[in-house]
Each structure stands twice: as C-alpha cells, then as structure tokens.
Design an enzyme around this catalytic site. Structure first.
Site, mmCIF file in Angstrom:
data_model
loop_
_atom_site.group_PDB
_atom_site.id
_atom_site.type_symbol
_atom_site.label_atom_id
_atom_site.label_comp_id
_atom_site.label_asym_id
_atom_site.label_seq_id
_atom_site.Cartn_x
_atom_site.Cartn_y
_atom_site.Cartn_z
ATOM 1 N N ALA A 65 12.080 6.668 10.893
ATOM 2 C CA ALA A 65 12.461 7.728 11.818
ATOM 3 C C ALA A 65 11.259 8.656 11.961
ATOM 4 C CB ALA A 65 13.642 8.484 11.248
ATOM 5 N N GLY A 108 13.912 3.954 8.689
ATOM 6 C CA GLY A 108 14.672 3.549 9.871
ATOM 7 C C GLY A 108 14.141 2.263 10.490
ATOM 8 N N GLU A 111 15.715 -0.434 8.560
ATOM 9 C CA GLU A 111 17.144 -0.405 8.913
ATOM 10 C C GLU A 111 17.383 -0.989 10.308
ATOM 11 O OE1 GLU A 111 17.156 3.812 7.909
ATOM 12 O OE2 GLU A 111 18.763 3.420 6.495
ATOM 13 N N GLU A 131 12.733 6.885 2.040
ATOM 14 C CA GLU A 131 13.327 8.201 2.341
ATOM 15 C C GLU A 131 13.380 9.109 1.111
ATOM 16 O OE1 GLU A 131 14.569 5.253 3.303
ATOM 17 O OE2 GLU A 131 15.299 5.369 5.375
HETATM 18 N N1 CO8 Z 1 7.180 9.619 11.620
HETATM 19 C C1 CO8 Z 1 6.241 10.280 12.373
HETATM 20 N N2 CO8 Z 1 4.947 9.926 12.395
HETATM 21 C C2 CO8 Z 1 4.553 8.894 11.633
HETATM 22 C C3 CO8 Z 1 5.459 8.168 10.828
HETATM 23 C C4 CO8 Z 1 6.832 8.567 10.843
HETATM 24 N N3 CO8 Z 1 7.786 7.930 10.150
HETATM 25 N N4 CO8 Z 1 4.779 7.207 10.167
HETATM 26 C C5 CO8 Z 1 3.501 7.302 10.557
HETATM 27 N N5 CO8 Z 1 3.349 8.323 11.437
HETATM 28 C C6 CO8 Z 1 2.125 8.774 12.089
HETATM 29 C C7 CO8 Z 1 1.230 9.544 11.118
HETATM 30 O O1 CO8 Z 1 1.655 10.894 11.005
HETATM 31 C C8 CO8 Z 1 -0.117 9.388 11.783
HETATM 32 O O2 CO8 Z 1 -0.200 10.287 12.848
HETATM 33 P P1 CO8 Z 1 -1.486 11.306 12.930
HETATM 34 O O3 CO8 Z 1 -2.660 10.385 13.118
HETATM 35 O O4 CO8 Z 1 -1.173 12.155 14.135
HETATM 36 O O5 CO8 Z 1 -1.529 12.029 11.640
HETATM 37 C C9 CO8 Z 1 -0.053 7.990 12.398
HETATM 38 O O6 CO8 Z 1 1.349 7.661 12.489
HETATM 39 C C10 CO8 Z 1 -0.712 6.923 11.545
HETATM 40 O O7 CO8 Z 1 -0.148 6.998 10.250
HETATM 41 P P2 CO8 Z 1 -1.040 7.073 8.914
HETATM 42 O O8 CO8 Z 1 -2.339 7.771 9.194
HETATM 43 O O9 CO8 Z 1 -0.182 7.645 7.829
HETATM 44 O O10 CO8 Z 1 -1.326 5.509 8.681
HETATM 45 P P3 CO8 Z 1 -1.632 4.769 7.294
HETATM 46 O O11 CO8 Z 1 -2.052 3.400 7.662
HETATM 47 O O12 CO8 Z 1 -2.559 5.611 6.464
HETATM 48 O O13 CO8 Z 1 -0.218 4.731 6.521
HETATM 49 C C11 CO8 Z 1 2.163 4.343 6.338
HETATM 50 C C12 CO8 Z 1 0.816 3.943 7.023
HETATM 51 C C13 CO8 Z 1 2.123 3.958 4.856
HETATM 52 C C14 CO8 Z 1 3.255 3.593 7.046
HETATM 53 C C15 CO8 Z 1 2.358 5.892 6.464
HETATM 54 O O14 CO8 Z 1 2.171 6.256 7.834
HETATM 55 C C16 CO8 Z 1 3.728 6.362 6.051
HETATM 56 O O15 CO8 Z 1 3.991 6.457 4.868
HETATM 57 N N6 CO8 Z 1 4.581 6.697 7.034
HETATM 58 C C17 CO8 Z 1 5.909 7.252 6.755
HETATM 59 C C18 CO8 Z 1 6.856 6.196 6.234
HETATM 60 C C19 CO8 Z 1 8.202 6.812 5.899
HETATM 61 O O16 CO8 Z 1 8.337 7.644 5.035
HETATM 62 N N7 CO8 Z 1 9.238 6.384 6.633
HETATM 63 C C20 CO8 Z 1 10.605 6.842 6.420
HETATM 64 C C21 CO8 Z 1 10.913 7.964 7.363
HETATM 65 S S1 CO8 Z 1 12.523 8.661 7.053
HETATM 66 C C22 CO8 Z 1 13.602 7.602 7.812
HETATM 67 O O17 CO8 Z 1 13.214 6.608 8.356
HETATM 68 C C23 CO8 Z 1 15.066 7.974 7.788
HETATM 69 C C24 CO8 Z 1 15.916 6.894 8.466
HETATM 70 C C25 CO8 Z 1 17.278 7.396 8.824
HETATM 71 C C26 CO8 Z 1 17.315 8.144 10.121
HETATM 72 C C27 CO8 Z 1 17.006 7.267 11.332
HETATM 73 C C28 CO8 Z 1 17.051 8.066 12.651
HETATM 74 C C29 CO8 Z 1 16.170 7.443 13.701
#
Ligand code: CO8
Length: 257
Positions: A65, A108, A111, A131
C-alpha cells in the site's frame, strides 16, 4: 482504457493489466484501486475475454500500500472511509486471474497477488508482509490468505518478523504454482491464461468456484457442492461437444453455453 497507474491491453482472449507506478515501485494508492476496479469490470463485461493476467514491472509487482498516502490517516479516516474495503471487489473477480510476479510483492502487493487465483513467479520474486515494521499488520488479507497458502508456521514467521520469502521458498511453501525465468514471466502467464480462456467458460467458472469453496467449508459440504456443479455441467452444450470431440479425435469447438 486511458489510465494513470495501469497499462491495460488485450492479447486475444486474455486481458493483461500491468501496474505502472515505477516511481513508487507500484505502491497501491486509491488511483490504482479505482483504475483496477474499472479494468476488471471492463474485462468482466467483455465476452471475448476468458482470463486476466495481472503483473507489475521487473523490479516490483507492488511494494505494498502507498505508505505516503496512508501515513497521515487516523482511525476515523480509515474506519469511516472503509479504507481497503474496495479491494474486496478485486478478490471477488469471477473470471480467472493469474498474478505474474517479478521482484517485490510486499504488504498489499503480496495480498493483491494472493487475491488472484494463482501466482506464477519469476525467479527474482520476493514475497513479504512487512507491515509489522511500520507499526501495523496486514489489512488486505495477508494474515488470512497467507496462512491458508503456506500454513501457520511460515505465516507467523513472515507476519511477525516482516522477513521476505524468495521465489524458491514461495514455491516450496505452496504460495506460488510455478517459477519461470524473469524474462519469460509475462509470456508464460499469457500462454497459461490463453489456455484457460480457450476452454468452456461455464466449466472454468465452476472449477474456480469449486476450488475456492474448499477454503470455506467442510469436506462433506465441499464434495456435495462439487458434485452439484459437476451434474449441472451436463446441461451445457459444451459438455456434449467436449466429450464428442474427444471420441471423434478432434479439437472441441466450445460455445460457452
Ligand atoms: N509506498 C509508497 N512509496 C513506496 C513504497 C510504498 N509501499 N515502496 C517504495 N516506495 C517508493 C520509495 O519511497 C521510493 O520513492 P522516492 O525515490 O521518492 O524516495 C521509491 O519507491 C523507490 O523505493 P526505494 O528507494 O526504497 O527502493 P529500494 O530498491 O531501495 O527498496 C523496497 C525496495 C525494499 C521494496 C523498499 O522500497 C520498501 O521497503 N518499500 C516498502 C515496503 C513495505 O513496507 N510495504 C508494506 C506497506 S504497508 C501495506 O502494504 C499495508 C497493506 C494493507 C492495506 C492495503 C491498502 C491498499
């Protein structure tokens, strides 16, 4: 269909949807949900489409998400706005949907892949429910569908620690149906979906219903449900045609009736 966050195409009888927010690793925001619902609804209304493939980019199916969209929300916002509720419609798709997962399928994203009927994974795929590291828990079915797919031990391990599973572990654990080289992923998913779309539509839809019922009911009720669906397919022209074609050693011509 013109979309901001998706690329939507048709390949013969298969609808292909690519999540397309490369700047955010396909994070799922409200625009993605609205556009996905529109694309699903259009493919379901189109009799020419027999199956759907949902994919992302090479680097990410979806990294979860959209954390930037969620961060400022409070309880009243998410509860009164039924945040996430709209995703149930995606999980209820009647036509078969294959998730083709390359790279990250997190939160998400994992999921959403599990809402599909099965997952074909690239050898680069990584699945996780991180999460807990954000101070929340899965909200789109992760604690339920992941547990049904891989069992309690692995689901607890992933949901409590947020660790990722690679493609090999995901296949071993029953989360994905098969692994293919990353550069063959979409072709393999499209070919699989085309195979499904070439079969008799009533039997495909009932087969999907029957397998899904196994997750919801007792063995006895499930067997009864399956038997009734099986019986009902003898009312279709396609049953006569499918069996006649086998006996006559030719390809069946299904009419989806
Ligand atoms: N949301 C918003 N932006 C994101 C997300 C995300 N989930 N994941 C990555 N991005 C963005 C980063 O902020 C970054 O943007 P910017 O360059 O502007 O800073 C860009 O994408 C590239 O990401 P990274 O620089 O972090 O890339 P890496 O290769 O270094 O890392 C990862 C990749 C490991 C995937 C890392 O991006 C990460 O950990 N992302 C978050 C993963 C996460 O925690 N996901 C769970 C989110 S909570 C959730 O999903 C709840 C689900 C239930 C609700 C569903 C409703 C839709």
């Amino acid at each position: 269909m013109a979309c901001e966050t998706l690329i939507v195409e048709t390949h013969g009888a298969v609808g292909l949807i690519r999540l397309n927010r490369p700047q955010a690793l396909n994070a799922l925001n409200s625009t993605v949900l609205a556009e996905l619902r529109q694309a699903y609804s259009a493919f379901h209304a189109d009799d020419a489409i027999g199956a759907i493939v949902l994919t992302g980019s090479e680097k990410a199916f979806a990294a979860g998400a959209d954390i930037k969209e969620m961060q400022p929300l409070d309880f009243a916002d998410v509860y009164m706005g039924d945040f996430i509720g709209g995703w149930d419609e995606i999980a209820r798709a009647r036509k078969p949907v294959i998730a083709a997962v390359s790279g990250f399928a997190l939160g998400g994203g994992c999921e959403l892949a599990m809402m599909c009927d099965f997952i074909i994974a690239a050898d680069t795929a990584k699945f996780g429910q991180p999460e807990i590291t954000l101070g929340v828990i899965p909200g789109m079915g992760g604690s339920q569908r992941l547990t049904r797919a891989v069992g309690k031990a692995k689901a607890m391990d992933m949901v409590l620690t947020g660790r990722m599973m690679d493609a090999a572990e995901a296949e071993r654990s029953g989360l994905v149906s098969r692994i293919v080289p990353a550069d063959k992923l979409v072709d393999e998913a499209l070919a699989t979906a085309a195979k499904i779309a070439s079969l008799s539509r009533p039997s495909v839809l009932m087969a999907k219903e029957a397998v899904n019922r196994a997750l919801e009911t007792t063995l006895e009720e499930g067997l009864r449900f399956e038997r009734r669906l099986f019986h009902s397919l003898f009312a279709t022209e396609d049953q006569k045609e499918g069996m006649a074609a086998f006996i006559e050693k030719r390809k069946p011509v299904f009419k989806n009736r």
